[in-house]
Motif scaffolding. Structure first.
Motif, PDB file in Angstrom:
ATOM      1  N   SER A  92     -11.040  13.543   1.318  1.00  0.00           N
ATOM      2  CA  SER A  92     -11.935  13.159   0.209  1.00  0.00           C
ATOM      3  C   SER A  92     -11.882  14.149  -0.954  1.00  0.00           C
ATOM      4  O   SER A  92     -12.831  14.246  -1.721  1.00  0.00           O
ATOM      5  CB  SER A  92     -13.379  13.025   0.705  1.00  0.00           C
ATOM      6  OG  SER A  92     -13.490  12.027   1.682  1.00  0.00           O
ATOM      7  N   ARG A 191     -15.489   9.600  -1.093  1.00  0.00           N
ATOM      8  CA  ARG A 191     -14.354   8.724  -1.379  1.00  0.00           C
ATOM      9  C   ARG A 191     -14.549   7.429  -0.608  1.00  0.00           C
ATOM     10  O   ARG A 191     -15.183   7.406   0.444  1.00  0.00           O
ATOM     11  CB  ARG A 191     -13.045   9.408  -0.948  1.00  0.00           C
ATOM     12  CG  ARG A 191     -11.772   8.667  -1.338  1.00  0.00           C
ATOM     13  CD  ARG A 191     -10.555   9.442  -0.840  1.00  0.00           C
ATOM     14  NE  ARG A 191      -9.322   8.848  -1.285  1.00  0.00           N
ATOM     15  CZ  ARG A 191      -8.107   9.291  -0.937  1.00  0.00           C
ATOM     16  NH1 ARG A 191      -8.006  10.339  -0.125  1.00  0.00           N
ATOM     17  NH2 ARG A 191      -7.020   8.694  -1.371  1.00  0.00           N
ATOM     18  N   HIS A 192     -13.992   6.348  -1.144  1.00  0.00           N
ATOM     19  CA  HIS A 192     -14.117   5.059  -0.473  1.00  0.00           C
ATOM     20  C   HIS A 192     -13.543   5.159   0.945  1.00  0.00           C
ATOM     21  O   HIS A 192     -12.448   5.695   1.147  1.00  0.00           O
ATOM     22  CB  HIS A 192     -13.365   3.985  -1.259  1.00  0.00           C
ATOM     23  CG  HIS A 192     -13.712   2.594  -0.845  1.00  0.00           C
ATOM     24  ND1 HIS A 192     -13.248   2.036   0.334  1.00  0.00           N
ATOM     25  CD2 HIS A 192     -14.494   1.643  -1.425  1.00  0.00           C
ATOM     26  CE1 HIS A 192     -13.710   0.803   0.450  1.00  0.00           C
ATOM     27  NE2 HIS A 192     -14.464   0.550  -0.589  1.00  0.00           N
ATOM     28  N   GLU A 195      -9.956   3.957   1.509  1.00  0.00           N
ATOM     29  CA  GLU A 195      -8.969   4.863   0.929  1.00  0.00           C
ATOM     30  C   GLU A 195      -8.810   6.117   1.783  1.00  0.00           C
ATOM     31  O   GLU A 195      -7.715   6.673   1.893  1.00  0.00           O
ATOM     32  CB  GLU A 195      -9.377   5.238  -0.494  1.00  0.00           C
ATOM     33  CG  GLU A 195      -9.344   4.070  -1.464  1.00  0.00           C
ATOM     34  CD  GLU A 195      -9.742   4.486  -2.865  1.00  0.00           C
ATOM     35  OE1 GLU A 195     -10.069   5.686  -3.059  1.00  0.00           O
ATOM     36  OE2 GLU A 195      -9.721   3.632  -3.760  1.00  0.00           O
ATOM     37  N   ARG A 196      -9.898   6.568   2.412  1.00  0.00           N
ATOM     38  CA  ARG A 196      -9.809   7.722   3.317  1.00  0.00           C
ATOM     39  C   ARG A 196      -8.923   7.391   4.511  1.00  0.00           C
ATOM     40  O   ARG A 196      -8.071   8.197   4.904  1.00  0.00           O
ATOM     41  CB  ARG A 196     -11.198   8.123   3.805  1.00  0.00           C
ATOM     42  CG  ARG A 196     -12.099   8.752   2.762  1.00  0.00           C
ATOM     43  CD  ARG A 196     -13.434   9.139   3.386  1.00  0.00           C
ATOM     44  NE  ARG A 196     -13.246  10.113   4.441  1.00  0.00           N
ATOM     45  CZ  ARG A 196     -14.102  10.280   5.455  1.00  0.00           C
ATOM     46  NH1 ARG A 196     -15.174   9.522   5.549  1.00  0.00           N
ATOM     47  NH2 ARG A 196     -13.869  11.195   6.376  1.00  0.00           N
ATOM     48  N   GLU A 198      -6.601   5.088   4.702  1.00  0.00           N
ATOM     49  CA  GLU A 198      -5.220   4.928   4.249  1.00  0.00           C
ATOM     50  C   GLU A 198      -4.553   6.293   4.046  1.00  0.00           C
ATOM     51  O   GLU A 198      -3.415   6.513   4.463  1.00  0.00           O
ATOM     52  CB  GLU A 198      -5.198   4.130   2.942  1.00  0.00           C
ATOM     53  CG  GLU A 198      -3.802   3.871   2.409  1.00  0.00           C
ATOM     54  CD  GLU A 198      -3.825   3.131   1.095  1.00  0.00           C
ATOM     55  OE1 GLU A 198      -2.749   2.692   0.648  1.00  0.00           O
ATOM     56  OE2 GLU A 198      -4.920   2.998   0.500  1.00  0.00           O
ATOM     57  N   SER A 199      -5.275   7.203   3.424  1.00  0.00           N
ATOM     58  CA  SER A 199      -4.747   8.547   3.215  1.00  0.00           C
ATOM     59  C   SER A 199      -4.484   9.247   4.533  1.00  0.00           C
ATOM     60  O   SER A 199      -3.455   9.928   4.714  1.00  0.00           O
ATOM     61  CB  SER A 199      -5.728   9.366   2.360  1.00  0.00           C
ATOM     62  OG  SER A 199      -5.267  10.687   2.197  1.00  0.00           O
TER      63      SER A 199
END
Length: 222
Positions: A92, A191-192, A195-196, A198-199
């Motif tokens: 994040s 952070r969304h 998206e976390r 995915e990262s």
């Protein structure tokens, strides 16, 4: 002849009356809908005001004890010497924030590579494990409860040797490292969640070194 031409036939008369009734009904619906929306908005604002007033009257029920006693509220200006607790949520932006604070010449307490951490030493030390351009760190481990308890025993916050602490467990760090005489301030980057994930997926994929691998277990634990 003129009178008969001006008179509407029954089907047309019904059509006109139906059209006028539709307009009247739409106007009535719009009026009541807008009125209900305004009432709902007023009720929402009233609920928010009541909630805010309730928290002010009962602060012990709105915020955890450690957060209320050991940290400064947002309404107060930063102090001249104020230690920051950064709640580090994985993937994040915490590592980026850490790099920024290193560039600002801030002394950081987080976690270092065991080869350079110096956590086995008895005293609290602020040093430069990676040279002058690598930033200054304190020899503590903020990623484990045992490491934070060691930092508590060494008086990390009271020592004045650190500017910002990075921890993934803010409640444990806030309860054990700060107190009413040494109040801090909490910061965090959010952070969304998708998206976390995915990262984290691509991070693990790169870490393992294979393009196609089963990472479902690690993702679920994350």
């Amino acid at each position: 002849m003129a009178a008969s031409s001006a008179t509407l036939s029954p089907p047309r008369r019904l059509a006109v009356l139906g059209f006028l009734a539709s307009i009247l009904g739409f106007m009535t619906f719009t009026y009541y809908h807008n009125s209900a929306s305004l009432v709902s908005m007023d009720e929402t604002l009233s609920q928010r005001q009541l909630t805010s007033e309730w928290i002010q009257r009962h602060p012990e029920r709105g915020v955890s004890v450690w957060a209320r006693n050991n940290f400064r509220p947002l309404s107060t200006a930063p102090g001249e010497r104020e230690i920051v607790l950064f709640w580090h949520l994985p993937k994040s932006g915490g590592s980026t924030a850490k790099s920024i604070y290193r560039c600002m010449d801030q002394t950081i307490a987080s976690r270092l590579n065991p080869t350079v951490s110096r956590t086995e030493e008895e005293d609290l030390i602020a040093f430069e494990p990676y040279g002058e351009r690598g930033g200054k760190f304190v020899n503590v481990d903020m990623t484990t409860k045992s490491g934070m308890l060691r930092a508590e025993r060494l008086g990390l916050v009271a020592s004045g040797k650190v500017d910002i602490l990075f921890a993934m467990d803010p409640s444990f760090a806030g309860e054990h490292l700060f107190d009413e005489q040494h109040k801090g301030r909490i910061l965090c980057l959010f952070r969304h969640p998708i998206e976390r994930l995915e990262s984290k997926f691509y991070y693990l994929q790169k870490l393992i070194g294979r393009k196609h691998t089963d990472l479902s277990g690690k993702i679920c634990r994350f």
